[in-house]
Motif scaffolding. Sequence first.
Motif, PDB file in Angstrom:
ATOM      1  N   ALA A  79       0.831  -1.209   0.000  1.00  0.00           N
ATOM      2  CA  ALA A  79       0.000   0.000   0.000  1.00  0.00           C
ATOM      3  C   ALA A  79       0.863   1.254   0.000  1.00  0.00           C
ATOM      4  O   ALA A  79       0.542   2.243  -0.666  1.00  0.00           O
ATOM      5  CB  ALA A  79      -0.935  -0.001   1.212  1.00  0.00           C
ATOM      6  N   SER A  80       1.967   1.215   0.730  1.00  0.00           N
ATOM      7  CA  SER A  80       2.866   2.375   0.783  1.00  0.00           C
ATOM      8  C   SER A  80       3.605   2.567  -0.530  1.00  0.00           C
ATOM      9  O   SER A  80       3.825   3.703  -0.975  1.00  0.00           O
ATOM     10  CB  SER A  80       3.871   2.201   1.927  1.00  0.00           C
ATOM     11  N   VAL A  81       4.009   1.455  -1.156  1.00  0.00           N
ATOM     12  CA  VAL A  81       4.679   1.538  -2.455  1.00  0.00           C
ATOM     13  C   VAL A  81       3.751   2.208  -3.468  1.00  0.00           C
ATOM     14  O   VAL A  81       4.152   3.109  -4.220  1.00  0.00           O
ATOM     15  CB  VAL A  81       5.100   0.136  -2.935  1.00  0.00           C
ATOM     16  N   PHE A  82       2.490   1.782  -3.473  1.00  0.00           N
ATOM     17  CA  PHE A  82       1.522   2.391  -4.380  1.00  0.00           C
ATOM     18  C   PHE A  82       1.337   3.867  -4.070  1.00  0.00           C
ATOM     19  O   PHE A  82       1.352   4.716  -4.964  1.00  0.00           O
ATOM     20  CB  PHE A  82       0.167   1.679  -4.265  1.00  0.00           C
ATOM     21  N   ARG A  83       1.151   4.194  -2.782  1.00  0.00           N
ATOM     22  CA  ARG A  83       0.871   5.578  -2.393  1.00  0.00           C
ATOM     23  C   ARG A  83       2.023   6.509  -2.762  1.00  0.00           C
ATOM     24  O   ARG A  83       1.799   7.629  -3.266  1.00  0.00           O
ATOM     25  CB  ARG A  83       0.589   5.650  -0.891  1.00  0.00           C
TER      26      ARG A  83
END
Length: 283
Positions: A79-83
């Motif tokens: 989720a952090s990589v995407f964000r």
Amino acid sequence: MSAPADSSPSPDSSESPAEPTERAEPTASADRAPERSADDATDESPGDDPRLDPEYVRTLASPDRGDLTLVGVVHDHPASVFRAGAVVRERAPETVALELPPLAVPLYREYARSDRPTPSFGGEMSAAARAARESGADVVGVDAPTRDFLARLARNCWREGASLDTLRRVAGGVASVSRHAAVCRVAAAVADRTGLRVEVDDPVAHDCSRADPPREQARDERRQAERSRSLLRTFDQPEPVALRDETREESMAARLDSLRERGDAVAIVGLDHLDGLATLSKK
């Protein structure tokens, strides 16, 4: 399970950073479907994507300078990589600031050259570097060690009347982080000259992957963030750790403030530093 954290080694650790290892870019095999990239299309529109929770994205507007957007991340979490990549693409800032030592940034720029939609190595930092590269934004490291950090650290130790044992442990932590940054710089040079992707740190394992639906990624990330906050409330940081983290945030906030003179900036930082940097940057 790893708590939300920055990408630097613990300041209270005396262990040397791991030796870099050479790894080829992952390829799909006949019995294993390739992972869906975090940049692949989903059933949700960007405005509804739960991975873009406003709690983890703070924008500080300014009438006479660039806006600063702070993006909180859990290291290597899907989720952090995407964000990280999505916010950089959406904001298209002049500068993308990474919670990395300046010496380590070239390695993440190398990771960002990957032909995959999302770089295989480097987690959220290389995803942000990749998005910055696409838009022509500058990529800079704002974390310790830097001259400003070292000067502030000396002043803070003096102000707090740090004991000799605290000073020794603080110095050991700074030395460990400096060695790790130097290893990253060497790994970047190897990647640049040979085309090999050299991974310095083992990626953090999580209970979900980029192949999971966005809502499941967001739920897992929130669970980890809540566990980390509970631990921080339960246990006080050792004095050397508290001193270094306080100084890191002061130094990073000052650097981010200077970057706003160039125009808009997006900063990718560990969730543990998000509130502190937001408060310092408002002053």
